[in-house]
Design a protein around this motif. Structure first.
Motif, short mmCIF file in Angstrom:
data_model
loop_
_atom_site.label_atom_id
_atom_site.label_comp_id
_atom_site.label_asym_id
_atom_site.label_seq_id
_atom_site.Cartn_x
_atom_site.Cartn_y
_atom_site.Cartn_z
N GLN A 74 108.92 78.36 12.71
CA GLN A 74 110.23 77.99 12.19
C GLN A 74 111.31 78.24 13.24
N GLY A 75 111.18 79.33 13.98
CA GLY A 75 112.12 79.60 15.04
C GLY A 75 112.09 78.53 16.12
N VAL A 76 110.88 78.08 16.48
CA VAL A 76 110.74 77.01 17.48
C VAL A 76 111.37 75.72 16.98
N VAL A 77 111.14 75.39 15.70
CA VAL A 77 111.74 74.18 15.12
C VAL A 77 113.26 74.30 15.14
N GLY A 78 113.79 75.49 14.86
CA GLY A 78 115.23 75.68 14.94
C GLY A 78 115.75 75.42 16.34
N CYS A 79 115.02 75.89 17.36
CA CYS A 79 115.41 75.62 18.75
C CYS A 79 115.33 74.13 19.06
N MET A 80 114.30 73.47 18.53
CA MET A 80 114.14 72.04 18.75
C MET A 80 115.32 71.26 18.17
N ILE A 81 115.73 71.63 16.96
CA ILE A 81 116.86 70.97 16.33
C ILE A 81 118.12 71.19 17.14
N ALA A 82 118.30 72.43 17.64
CA ALA A 82 119.48 72.74 18.44
C ALA A 82 119.54 71.87 19.68
N ARG A 83 118.39 71.55 20.25
CA ARG A 83 118.36 70.71 21.43
C ARG A 83 118.86 69.30 21.12
N THR A 306 118.61 57.22 7.97
CA THR A 306 119.39 58.45 8.09
C THR A 306 119.78 58.97 6.71
N ALA A 307 120.25 58.07 5.85
CA ALA A 307 120.68 58.46 4.50
C ALA A 307 119.50 59.03 3.71
N TYR A 308 118.34 58.39 3.82
CA TYR A 308 117.19 58.86 3.04
C TYR A 308 116.73 60.23 3.51
N LEU A 309 116.60 60.41 4.81
CA LEU A 309 116.15 61.70 5.33
C LEU A 309 117.17 62.80 5.02
N ASN A 327 114.56 57.32 15.36
CA ASN A 327 115.84 57.09 16.04
C ASN A 327 117.01 57.16 15.07
N CYS A 328 116.87 57.97 14.01
CA CYS A 328 117.96 58.13 13.05
C CYS A 328 119.02 59.07 13.63
N ASP A 329 120.10 59.26 12.90
CA ASP A 329 121.16 60.17 13.32
C ASP A 329 120.72 61.59 12.94
N VAL A 330 120.04 62.27 13.87
CA VAL A 330 119.48 63.58 13.60
C VAL A 330 120.58 64.59 13.26
N SER A 331 121.73 64.49 13.93
CA SER A 331 122.83 65.41 13.67
C SER A 331 123.28 65.32 12.22
N PHE A 332 123.43 64.09 11.72
CA PHE A 332 123.87 63.89 10.33
C PHE A 332 122.81 64.40 9.36
N VAL A 333 121.55 64.08 9.64
CA VAL A 333 120.46 64.50 8.75
C VAL A 333 120.41 66.01 8.64
N MET A 334 120.44 66.71 9.78
CA MET A 334 120.32 68.16 9.75
C MET A 334 121.57 68.83 9.19
N THR A 338 121.09 71.15 6.04
CA THR A 338 121.49 72.55 6.17
C THR A 338 122.51 72.94 5.11
N VAL A 339 123.50 72.08 4.89
CA VAL A 339 124.51 72.37 3.87
C VAL A 339 123.86 72.45 2.49
N ARG A 340 122.92 71.52 2.21
CA ARG A 340 122.28 71.55 0.89
C ARG A 340 121.39 72.78 0.73
N LEU A 341 120.70 73.16 1.82
CA LEU A 341 119.86 74.35 1.76
C LEU A 341 120.69 75.58 1.40
N LEU A 342 121.83 75.74 2.04
CA LEU A 342 122.70 76.87 1.74
C LEU A 342 123.23 76.80 0.31
N ALA A 343 123.58 75.59 -0.12
CA ALA A 343 124.09 75.42 -1.48
C ALA A 343 123.01 75.74 -2.51
#
Length: 367
Positions: A74-83, A306-309, A327-334, A338-343
């Motif tokens: 999970q930590g590696v995936v977090g780093c991957m998303i940050a990239r 992007t909307a579906y993911l 090739n979706c908008d990864v920034s928008f998806v995450m 992330t906001v929904r996960l916290l909610a």
């Protein structure tokens, strides 16, 4: 409580030594992942091990998946998303807070309404549907459900069945929109020249981040804390996230196995009678989230994938891996995930407890 069928470890793959079970699991995972890569399917390196885990576990195999390996992955995936996600993600959320608020509350509202309806109709035992349908925070919902009389085994099954279904449907949707894995099976450079200093720094964040999350008791922090650390440090120029394909493949496999190996035969036998209703429940939630995605497409012009993911209910690490292979908008998806996960971590337990206290049944623990 209804007795769970005994696990006959001497039958099926359970009769093999742990080492042989792992060899078999890795071999099956590699074979399925290679096939998915050849088919150019999204997220083959996670879906292959996930499917292999289900096959091995449902046939009596019990390879022990160390919790530390899953947390590190999970930590590696977090780093991957940050990239992939720029620091501007915070600005994106603030600039479109109305959209994120409506999208997140719509998904949570849909799941709560569906769980309440199924509970009232007693389509599943007691309040099981209410706890099992919550979109995300699977471990939190599973633990809390036991305190309120629901059958924790069936809740866990519903939660992780939904994660599997969401991952599979998301991959299919990506395929439907003509999105394929960015590389063919013979085009992946598994061991490219790497900046080993940057790679070492990335691994340190992947290890230290989850430890910080544990000390501070941050929900889902094993992925979120490394994500934030990498975004901030990379933005100020103190580090470069370096993750060669082989390291990502190992991490994706850990995540896939962690999900797939939960589907043991005793659990499958135990919930067999409820399986059609559990699948229908998860399918309806996925469809409702698809409606929310469609509204985002027609009202503000977000591209369909992007909307579906972004609105897929749960499995944020799985969605991150699938989004990374498209090739979706990864920034928008995450940002949305992330906001929904916290909610969900804060709102869903409150809503679920509120409803469960008013529609509970004396036979919650007896399917």
């Amino acid at each position: 409580m209804t007795e769970e069928p005994a696990d006959k470890s001497s039958k099926g793959l359970g009769g093999l030594s742990p080492a042989l079970q792992w060899v078999l699991l890795v071999a099956i995972s590699a074979g399925i992942a290679a096939s998915l890569i050849w088919l150019r399917a999204p997220a083959p390196l996670m879906l292959g091990p996930l499917i292999a885990g289900i096959i091995v576990a449902s046939n009596g195999g019990k390879p022990r998946m160390p919790l530390s390996a899953f947390v590190f992955a999970q930590g590696v995936v977090g780093c991957m998303i940050a990239r992939m996600v720029p620091l501007s993600i915070v600005g994106d959320i603030l600039a479109h807070w109305q959209l994120f608020t409506v999208g997140v509350l719509a998904v949570i509202g849909a799941s709560t309404l569906l769980g309440w309806l199924m509970t009232r109709l007693q389509m599943l035992p007691g309040t099981t549907a209410l706890w099992g349908i919550s979109p995300g925070a699977a471990s939190v919902m599973t633990i809390m459900s036991e305190s309120y009389g629901a059958d924790v085994r069936l809740v866990a099954f519903m939660q992780y069945l939904r994660v599997v279904m969401v991952a599979g449907v998301a991959a299919l949707v990506a395929k439907m929109f003509g999105v394929t894995a960015p590389h063919g099976g013979d085009a992946i450079a598994w061991f490219p020249d790497a900046n080993w200093l940057s790679f070492g720094e990335t691994l340190v964040v992947a290890v230290v981040g989850p430890l910080i999350a544990r000390v501070l008791r941050i929900p889902a922090g094993a992925m979120l804390v490394p994500l934030v650390i990498c975004i901030v440090l990379a933005h100020v120029g103190l580090m470069t996230v370096e993750l060669p394909p082989w390291a990502l493949a190992v991490s994706f496999a850990f995540i896939g196995w962690n999900i797939g190996l939960r589907f043991t035969r005793p659990l499958l036998l135990y919930v067999a009678r409820m399986l059609p209703r559990a699948i229908a429940c998860a399918a309806v939630l996925i469809a409702l989230c698809g409606v929310v995605a469609w509204l985002m497409v027609v009202t503000i012009g977000v591209d369909p994938l992007t909307a579906y993911l972004a609105t897929s209910p749960g499995g944020v690490d799985s969605i991150a891996i699938i989004a990374a292979s498209t090739n979706c908008d990864v920034s928008f998806v995450m940002a949305m995930q992330t906001v929904r996960l916290l909610a969900v971590l804060f709102l869903a337990p409150v809503l679920t407890k509120f409803i469960a206290e008013r529609v509970s049944y004396p036979n919650d623990r007896h399917p």
